[in-house]
Scaffold this motif. Structure first.
Motif, PDB file in Angstrom:
ATOM      1  N   VAL A 150      37.832  43.786  31.817  1.00 35.00           N
ATOM      2  CA  VAL A 150      37.861  43.880  33.395  1.00 35.00           C
ATOM      3  C   VAL A 150      37.741  45.383  33.901  1.00 35.00           C
ATOM      4  O   VAL A 150      38.853  45.850  33.558  1.00 35.00           O
ATOM      5  CB  VAL A 150      38.491  43.153  34.086  1.00 35.00           C
ATOM      6  CG1 VAL A 150      38.119  43.071  35.674  1.00 35.00           C
ATOM      7  CG2 VAL A 150      38.216  41.543  33.744  1.00 35.00           C
ATOM      8  N   GLU A 151      36.886  45.829  34.422  1.00 30.20           N
ATOM      9  CA  GLU A 151      37.007  47.148  35.352  1.00 30.20           C
ATOM     10  C   GLU A 151      36.874  47.167  36.708  1.00 30.20           C
ATOM     11  O   GLU A 151      36.221  46.365  37.214  1.00 30.20           O
ATOM     12  CB  GLU A 151      36.030  48.184  34.640  1.00 30.20           C
ATOM     13  CG  GLU A 151      35.764  49.344  35.233  1.00 30.20           C
ATOM     14  CD  GLU A 151      34.682  49.996  35.034  1.00 30.20           C
ATOM     15  OE1 GLU A 151      33.609  50.237  35.573  1.00 30.20           O
ATOM     16  OE2 GLU A 151      34.575  50.679  33.734  1.00 30.20           O
ATOM     17  N   ILE A 152      37.859  47.560  37.325  1.00 27.49           N
ATOM     18  CA  ILE A 152      37.981  47.687  38.803  1.00 27.49           C
ATOM     19  C   ILE A 152      37.771  49.069  39.266  1.00 27.49           C
ATOM     20  O   ILE A 152      38.589  49.937  39.044  1.00 27.49           O
ATOM     21  CB  ILE A 152      39.534  47.095  39.133  1.00 27.49           C
ATOM     22  CG1 ILE A 152      39.546  45.595  38.610  1.00 27.49           C
ATOM     23  CG2 ILE A 152      39.623  47.078  40.649  1.00 27.49           C
ATOM     24  CD1 ILE A 152      40.695  44.836  39.243  1.00 27.49           C
ATOM     25  N   GLU A 153      36.873  49.177  40.329  1.00 24.79           N
ATOM     26  CA  GLU A 153      36.709  50.417  40.708  1.00 24.79           C
ATOM     27  C   GLU A 153      36.652  50.159  42.400  1.00 24.79           C
ATOM     28  O   GLU A 153      35.889  49.450  42.909  1.00 24.79           O
ATOM     29  CB  GLU A 153      35.294  50.921  40.634  1.00 24.79           C
ATOM     30  CG  GLU A 153      34.989  52.190  41.075  1.00 24.79           C
ATOM     31  CD  GLU A 153      33.528  52.562  40.797  1.00 24.79           C
ATOM     32  OE1 GLU A 153      32.886  53.322  41.529  1.00 24.79           O
ATOM     33  OE2 GLU A 153      32.944  52.084  39.690  1.00 24.79           O
ATOM     34  N   GLU A 154      37.533  51.262  43.166  1.00 25.64           N
ATOM     35  CA  GLU A 154      37.712  51.129  44.303  1.00 25.64           C
ATOM     36  C   GLU A 154      36.519  51.951  45.194  1.00 25.64           C
ATOM     37  O   GLU A 154      36.181  52.924  44.689  1.00 25.64           O
ATOM     38  CB  GLU A 154      38.934  51.671  44.758  1.00 25.64           C
ATOM     39  CG  GLU A 154      39.378  51.296  46.490  1.00 25.64           C
ATOM     40  CD  GLU A 154      40.504  51.939  46.863  1.00 25.64           C
ATOM     41  OE1 GLU A 154      40.811  52.190  48.086  1.00 25.64           O
ATOM     42  OE2 GLU A 154      41.411  52.168  45.946  1.00 25.64           O
ATOM     43  N   PHE A 155      35.884  51.396  46.064  1.00 28.50           N
ATOM     44  CA  PHE A 155      35.047  51.940  46.972  1.00 28.50           C
ATOM     45  C   PHE A 155      35.473  52.503  48.330  1.00 28.50           C
ATOM     46  O   PHE A 155      36.383  51.556  49.021  1.00 28.50           O
ATOM     47  CB  PHE A 155      33.902  50.975  47.392  1.00 28.50           C
ATOM     48  CG  PHE A 155      32.763  51.857  48.064  1.00 28.50           C
ATOM     49  CD1 PHE A 155      31.674  52.153  47.266  1.00 28.50           C
ATOM     50  CD2 PHE A 155      32.771  51.956  49.295  1.00 28.50           C
ATOM     51  CE1 PHE A 155      30.632  53.024  47.823  1.00 28.50           C
ATOM     52  CE2 PHE A 155      31.611  52.525  49.929  1.00 28.50           C
ATOM     53  CZ  PHE A 155      30.675  53.088  49.159  1.00 28.50           C
ATOM     54  N   ASP A 156      35.508  53.544  48.776  1.00 28.49           N
ATOM     55  CA  ASP A 156      36.119  54.091  49.921  1.00 28.49           C
ATOM     56  C   ASP A 156      35.177  53.898  51.281  1.00 28.49           C
ATOM     57  O   ASP A 156      34.023  54.252  51.124  1.00 28.49           O
ATOM     58  CB  ASP A 156      36.211  55.706  49.867  1.00 28.49           C
ATOM     59  CG  ASP A 156      36.920  56.203  51.078  1.00 28.49           C
ATOM     60  OD1 ASP A 156      37.387  55.502  51.933  1.00 28.49           O
ATOM     61  OD2 ASP A 156      36.778  57.632  51.260  1.00 28.49           O
ATOM     62  N   LEU A 157      35.521  53.062  52.048  1.00 31.51           N
ATOM     63  CA  LEU A 157      34.719  52.750  53.394  1.00 31.51           C
ATOM     64  C   LEU A 157      34.705  53.630  54.683  1.00 31.51           C
ATOM     65  O   LEU A 157      33.901  53.684  55.355  1.00 31.51           O
ATOM     66  CB  LEU A 157      35.319  51.528  54.028  1.00 31.51           C
ATOM     67  CG  LEU A 157      35.124  50.190  53.049  1.00 31.51           C
ATOM     68  CD1 LEU A 157      35.771  49.004  53.742  1.00 31.51           C
ATOM     69  CD2 LEU A 157      33.690  49.850  52.811  1.00 31.51           C
ATOM     70  N   LEU A 163      36.771  47.016  57.810  1.00 32.32           N
ATOM     71  CA  LEU A 163      36.411  46.065  57.076  1.00 32.32           C
ATOM     72  C   LEU A 163      35.093  44.992  57.622  1.00 32.32           C
ATOM     73  O   LEU A 163      34.193  44.993  56.993  1.00 32.32           O
ATOM     74  CB  LEU A 163      37.557  45.106  56.518  1.00 32.32           C
ATOM     75  CG  LEU A 163      37.209  44.055  55.440  1.00 32.32           C
ATOM     76  CD1 LEU A 163      36.412  44.893  54.278  1.00 32.32           C
ATOM     77  CD2 LEU A 163      38.510  43.477  54.856  1.00 32.32           C
ATOM     78  N   LYS A 164      35.332  44.804  58.742  1.00 32.30           N
ATOM     79  CA  LYS A 164      34.399  43.780  59.551  1.00 32.30           C
ATOM     80  C   LYS A 164      33.149  44.763  59.528  1.00 32.30           C
ATOM     81  O   LYS A 164      31.963  44.119  59.519  1.00 32.30           O
ATOM     82  CB  LYS A 164      35.047  43.413  60.986  1.00 32.30           C
ATOM     83  CG  LYS A 164      33.714  42.844  61.558  1.00 32.30           C
ATOM     84  CD  LYS A 164      33.566  41.351  61.173  1.00 32.30           C
ATOM     85  CE  LYS A 164      32.624  40.274  62.062  1.00 32.30           C
ATOM     86  NZ  LYS A 164      31.268  40.816  61.992  1.00 32.30           N
ATOM     87  N   LEU A 191      34.114  45.333  42.290  1.00 27.39           N
ATOM     88  CA  LEU A 191      34.242  46.414  43.109  1.00 27.39           C
ATOM     89  C   LEU A 191      35.486  46.032  44.167  1.00 27.39           C
ATOM     90  O   LEU A 191      35.389  44.880  44.490  1.00 27.39           O
ATOM     91  CB  LEU A 191      33.040  46.459  43.792  1.00 27.39           C
ATOM     92  CG  LEU A 191      32.830  47.749  44.927  1.00 27.39           C
ATOM     93  CD1 LEU A 191      32.925  48.935  44.300  1.00 27.39           C
ATOM     94  CD2 LEU A 191      31.763  47.567  45.844  1.00 27.39           C
ATOM     95  N   ALA A 192      36.471  47.019  44.310  1.00 29.08           N
ATOM     96  CA  ALA A 192      37.668  46.798  45.163  1.00 29.08           C
ATOM     97  C   ALA A 192      37.369  47.520  46.444  1.00 29.08           C
ATOM     98  O   ALA A 192      36.926  48.611  46.395  1.00 29.08           O
ATOM     99  CB  ALA A 192      38.764  47.311  44.445  1.00 29.08           C
ATOM    100  N   ILE A 193      37.522  46.749  47.489  1.00 25.30           N
ATOM    101  CA  ILE A 193      37.394  47.317  49.058  1.00 25.30           C
ATOM    102  C   ILE A 193      38.816  47.122  49.762  1.00 25.30           C
ATOM    103  O   ILE A 193      38.835  45.940  49.683  1.00 25.30           O
ATOM    104  CB  ILE A 193      36.093  46.851  49.435  1.00 25.30           C
ATOM    105  CG1 ILE A 193      34.952  47.055  48.799  1.00 25.30           C
ATOM    106  CG2 ILE A 193      36.014  47.259  51.061  1.00 25.30           C
ATOM    107  CD1 ILE A 193      33.901  46.435  49.245  1.00 25.30           C
ATOM    108  N   SER A 194      39.275  48.385  50.250  1.00 28.52           N
ATOM    109  CA  SER A 194      40.459  47.799  51.303  1.00 28.52           C
ATOM    110  C   SER A 194      39.799  48.215  52.579  1.00 28.52           C
ATOM    111  O   SER A 194      39.310  49.107  52.869  1.00 28.52           O
ATOM    112  CB  SER A 194      41.441  49.154  50.917  1.00 28.52           C
ATOM    113  OG  SER A 194      42.542  49.082  51.736  1.00 28.52           O
TER     114      SER A 194
END
Length: 187
Positions: free
Chosen positions: A32-39, A86-87, A5-8
């Protein structure tokens, strides 16, 4: 298949940190699968809000982290620290104390900035915030990209080969981390 899980920590669509995550998707090893999560939908942490029942975006974030084999975090650096976005996400994920979805979760941290520090201070803050909930944070290889505009083309594609190699190494370490943890738990 390993799920990351990718987080920006940046919400901007064309941020350099989101571009780093796109580069990681492109450079991911086979299997490997990378999926971004929108915060962006995550509300500010509030104990009263938590006591009333976690908001749906927080429930979705926790579920995504729980289902992932590892996390890949890309942090910007604002005023010598990580982003509030992010915090805040880490604060939500750290709950409940001692039973967080971050416990034993392998995490890699990287970042890009327009300044010369390359997000080193921000990355340290993220690592420190991940200690209490018990995440397993990789220390190397370091991916801290200063003067970011010099390393991306006009389409936001990472063109710097040294950084691409560092991201490959970071992903390899992240993929190996869960296997190492499983061996420790099995012993």
């Amino acid at each position: 298949m390993t799920r990351i899980l990718a987080i920006s920590g940046s919400l901007r669509e064309r941020s350099y940190n989101r571009a780093l995550l796109r580069a990681a998707e492109e450079l991911a090893p086979a299997g490997v699968e990378i999926e971004e999560f929108d915060l962006s939908p995550i509300p500010f942490y509030d104990g009263d809000l938590e006591a009333a029942g976690d908001p749906d975006p927080v429930v979705e974030l926790r579920a995504a982290v729980a289902e992932a084999d590892a996390l890949l975090i890309a942090t910007p650096e604002y005023n010598r620290g990580t982003s509030g976005v992010l915090k805040n996400a880490i604060d939500w994920l750290s709950r409940p104390a001692l039973a967080s979805v971050l416990r034993w979760k392998p995490v890699a941290v990287m970042g890009a900035s327009t300044g010369r520090g390359g997000t080193r201070r921000a990355q340290q803050q993220v690592r420190d915030a991940l200690l209490f909930p018990g995440a397993i944070v990789l220390e190397e290889p370091e991916v801290a990209l200063p003067v970011a505009w010099e390393h991306f083309d006009e389409d936001g594609r990472l063109v710097d080969e040294k950084t691409r190699d560092s991201i490959r190494g970071l992903l390899e370490g992240l993929v190996a981390a869960p296997r190492a943890q499983q061996r420790v738990e099995a012993a």
